[in-house]
Write a protein that holds these residues in place. Sequence first.
Motif, PDB file in Angstrom:
ATOM      1  N   ASN A 111      -5.953  -0.454  -0.572  1.00  0.00           N
ATOM      2  CA  ASN A 111      -5.981  -1.151  -1.856  1.00  0.00           C
ATOM      3  C   ASN A 111      -7.191  -2.072  -1.930  1.00  0.00           C
ATOM      4  OD1 ASN A 111      -5.291  -3.180  -0.146  1.00  0.00           O
ATOM      5  ND2 ASN A 111      -3.277  -3.580  -1.045  1.00  0.00           N
ATOM      6  N   CYS A 167       0.829  -1.198   0.000  1.00  0.00           N
ATOM      7  CA  CYS A 167       0.000   0.000   0.000  1.00  0.00           C
ATOM      8  C   CYS A 167       0.862   1.246   0.000  1.00  0.00           C
ATOM      9  CB  CYS A 167      -0.856   0.030   1.260  1.00  0.00           C
ATOM     10  SG  CYS A 167      -2.246  -1.053   1.150  1.00  0.00           S
ATOM     11  N   VAL A 207      -9.705   2.602  -4.932  1.00  0.00           N
ATOM     12  CA  VAL A 207      -8.575   1.988  -4.237  1.00  0.00           C
ATOM     13  C   VAL A 207      -7.331   2.408  -5.003  1.00  0.00           C
ATOM     14  CG1 VAL A 207      -9.931   0.048  -3.378  1.00  0.00           C
ATOM     15  CG2 VAL A 207      -8.677  -0.176  -5.523  1.00  0.00           C
ATOM     16  N   TYR A 208      -6.192   2.328  -4.321  1.00  0.00           N
ATOM     17  CA  TYR A 208      -4.991   2.947  -4.868  1.00  0.00           C
ATOM     18  C   TYR A 208      -3.932   1.871  -5.071  1.00  0.00           C
ATOM     19  CZ  TYR A 208      -7.864   6.541  -2.863  1.00  0.00           C
ATOM     20  OH  TYR A 208      -8.950   7.320  -2.538  1.00  0.00           O
ATOM     21  N   ILE A 209      -3.563   1.664  -6.316  1.00  0.00           N
ATOM     22  CA  ILE A 209      -2.673   0.561  -6.651  1.00  0.00           C
ATOM     23  C   ILE A 209      -1.348   1.113  -7.174  1.00  0.00           C
ATOM     24  CG2 ILE A 209      -2.476  -1.623  -7.918  1.00  0.00           C
ATOM     25  CD1 ILE A 209      -5.012  -1.521  -6.205  1.00  0.00           C
TER      26      ILE A 209
END
Lengths: 793, 339
Positions: free
Chosen positions: A554, A538, A583-585
């Motif tokens: 995530n 993350c 969500v943050y990838i």
Amino acid sequence: MLVPISWLEDYVKITITPEELSEKLVACGFEIEEIIDLSKKIQNVYTAKILEIKEHPESKKLNLCKIDVAQNGVFNIVTNDLSLKVDDIVPVALDGAVLFDGKKVKKCAIKNVDSYGMFCGVSELGCDLSDFKGASYDSVLKLPLDTPIGCDINKLLGRDDIVLDVSVTANRADANSIIGIAREVAAITNQKIKNILPNNDIKIKSQTLTIQNQASDLCRRYIGAVIDKVKITESPLLIKNRLKSVGIRPVNNIVDITNYVLIATGQPMHAFDADKVSNRTIVVRQAREGESIVALDGNKYDLDKNMLAICDVNNPLAIAGVMGGVESSITNNTTAIILESANFARDNIRHTSRKLGLQSDSSIRFEKGIDLYSQEIGMWLAIQLIEKHKWGNFKEFVDSLAEEISPKTITFTKDNIEKILGISLKDSQVLSVLNSLEFSVNKVKNSDSFKVIVPRWREDIVGVNDIAEEIIRIIGFDSIETVCYKEMSLLRGSKSKKQLTVDKIKEILLGWGASEIITYSFINPNFSSLLKTFDNKCIELLNPLSEDFSVMRNNLAFSMLKTISSNYNHGNKRIRLFEIANVYIPEVLPLQTLPKEELVLCISAIGEDFYEFKAVVDMLFDVLRIDINVEKANNLPYMHPYRLAKINESITGGFIGYFGEVNSSVAEELNINSKMFIAELNLSKILEIASDFTTFKIISKYQSSERDIAVLVNENVIAADLLNTIKELNQKNLVDYKIFDIYSGAQVREGYKSVAINLKYQNMDKTLTEDEINTDVVDILEALKIKYDAILR
Amino acid sequence: MINNIAEIKDDILMSIKDIESVEQLQTIRVKYLGRSGILTNLLKDLKNVNPQDRPLYGKLLNDTQRFIEQNIDTVMEKLLSRDKLLREKSESIDVSFSKITAKRGALHPLTKVKNEIINIFIGLGFSVEEGPEIEYTKYNFELLNIAADHPARAFADSFYITNDIMLRTQTSGIQARVMEKQTPPIKIVCPGKVYRPDADATHSPMFQQIEGLYVDKSVSLADLKYTLELFAKEFFDKDTKVRFRPSYFPFTEPSVEVDLSCAMCHGKGCFLCKNTGWLELLGAGVVNPIVLENCGIDSTVYSGYAFGIGIERATMVKYGIPDMRLLFENDIRMLEQFK
């Protein structure tokens, strides 16, 4: 910032009440947080003269005093201070008085003798002895014998002021001073600012003081002045009271002057003991690695090369703009001082202050930014005050700035301003507003243009828009009439197709009975222990508020499960919730470029069964016209290993989400003893492939026929495969087919299950015959038999 | 024979007079009209009747048959409707009881208010644009005229991931991105989550904003005031007033704080507006020409206005929610109030 009105009056005549003044300041861009009336702190306490003293008839420890409070009358007061004598002048709190600590005083009988109030000591008045020259203190404060009687104690303490708490916007660094506010007050009340410039030229050539500015990018200007024959003493009441009224503790005359000048002009000042500065040479330079200094707060600070230090030829004397050193500080033995009035770069001061964890009134002021003009004003005011009080002789003056600063000019037309503001103006309005703010304005010959010279302290004014703002904030926004646009392009407003699809998905879920939640995008990194997953790559924040908010999520599952749990534990046993959020990838960590932000739909429910939950997932894909394949999966440790499904888009096979039952041990950890279901679907991908209703299909007028068949297959054969087999036959008349029951148990062979399939046949042009239908059904049975060994029951 | 028939008629009337059930009536029907019923048999016997008597006799039998049918049918109808009533009575239920509850879910109040605001601006010709939440400092600060030494860039006021990547503190970055790639007229609203390191009853470290931007030839502060007045009247009610106060934002010049007359007390003063009669709800201003130039728009030709609304604050004001943190607890008992 705190602005005592009496201090303001040093620079501008105040013709209106504090309330009116506040309103006007708000209207021109200075919010007033509070109007503080210092005289309301203590009420009904006066100076009194003792006329007579008698012993209390019932106690030897008490005296009965008759006092004169001038216009207030003559009263009896009982006291336990037996040192008081006739003719003493003392503060008395009369009936109804309020003391510094908020206590109220009432007349009462002390051992059967009436007392109309009480005498006060320093604690009741919130002051100290030094506030009164010649006062003494036993228990009751004894004031000098020449003190007038019947005088309100606030007045005596100089606490009769009204203080405005003004908030200054970040662009108006120049207004963080009494003079700065006075300039605004002058403009909005049609007064002239009183002259704040020195009449005489103070640029006396230096004889002994040398200033070497080796960091002119971090120190734009450094003025030093030498004062000798310095007398360190206490400041007069006026200065002490003014400092107290803005929250600064008086120390001694020189320190007080530096603080006084800071508040009055906005220019931080520092005083060095001149005899502690070797060679009387001030070197402004970046600190060297390994250098340290013991600051005025008594702590030792290690400096680094990014910090600016004020040094003599050998050592740092001060952390520039933040705090002076103990070594060169003013003491009672100081006889000569070097005064510093400098301009330090605000980001450097901020950096140093943060790094050292050290803040001062000076550093706070520097961080706001200071114009190049204030150094002169500050130094001039300091010297003037020192000379006026005869605390020392001004000897020398050195200014590191070689040349005069040439003022900024801006040229504009009235039309420019009118276009920005959307109102019409008169030439005279433009002129009078700008003049009142000390801009010098000239009409350019043979043109419509104005040319203004910007006051040197107004570093915020750079262009025409700034001029427009000055004009509108002084003439007032009420002068803007709200009429429909003069010109505008006709534009159609809309949401994008994807945004509309998200709205549609929300509608579907609402109809199903799910409520929407919104949870924080940052979560606790320990989410991976609940989800039992090691995939915790993350994005971390450098400066999170706390661990709970420290990594960019995530997944939405963690926050969803937590929310379900808190609602469940509030007594809700049937819950349906959903969230749509990013969500943050990250591609690599630490981030080099922006991460992928994927929109995810998370649905969760409690209090129903697997197939009820699956129905909503099916419905969503049905409405969005996306063909999916659902397969068993077991790759998510927080899910039930035999009740987890992954969803693939059937054309490309791309993974678009999962759903299933949450692992019971996770539920247990969340205090939930009921089956929980969760789905996470990649909305970014879904929105790419979702399609809308496009063409209408004619409905057949001919009768349809249904056939139910039940086949026996190995228990490992899944429903979806059977349906796919039927699908692959591509039968033209088969308009619908579904599995409506799966059964294993009595009457079904061990290791097998019975699958009941419903088939619906229909043709566009005719009613199908029994034979036509039966042929198709037989083909299906044949195919199922070949592929899955299916036996017709 | 004729007597016989008259007897049959009497018998029938007698036997159906007090009949109790549909079944009994069926039995009677069979007894007379069944395959070997009394009347059926008489009809079969007709062939043995003297030919000249047959017409008369036949008519008599037919009339009798109709007579029987009609009487049975009438009674049958009565019985059926009686039975239906009985059945319906037995089906009586307590209609006031709700055995099953069908529930519609609730949109989060923040979404509800966000949609409401967006829809008002769509009506005014604004399109909805979105952008990344994790943003380069370039878009969050530099292009918006927030210089490197500006206090807003301090660690205390923004969340950072690296030196030049951060959580956006405002949705203005979207405006910069749109201005870079699109030529005016630009008329957009940019909703989205933004992040600032504050947490108390009136601040949340994550909150939502809607920013608006209109860039065109000759857009003025007066146009902004007109637009926001229209918005305020739609969002609250038609008597809402708008007040501008000067303020400061680096990306607008002139900048204003926008106060709306209190939605609860209409300016009289109440707890919601802290007795001021006004609610501070928006920041706005004329787009700083430096920002236009930074984004490649010729500021000598185009001008614009921009505004920003905090959705949490608007929601709290609209529904009288006292603490911003309540909005992120996601308690169903709260959410369901907004269905």
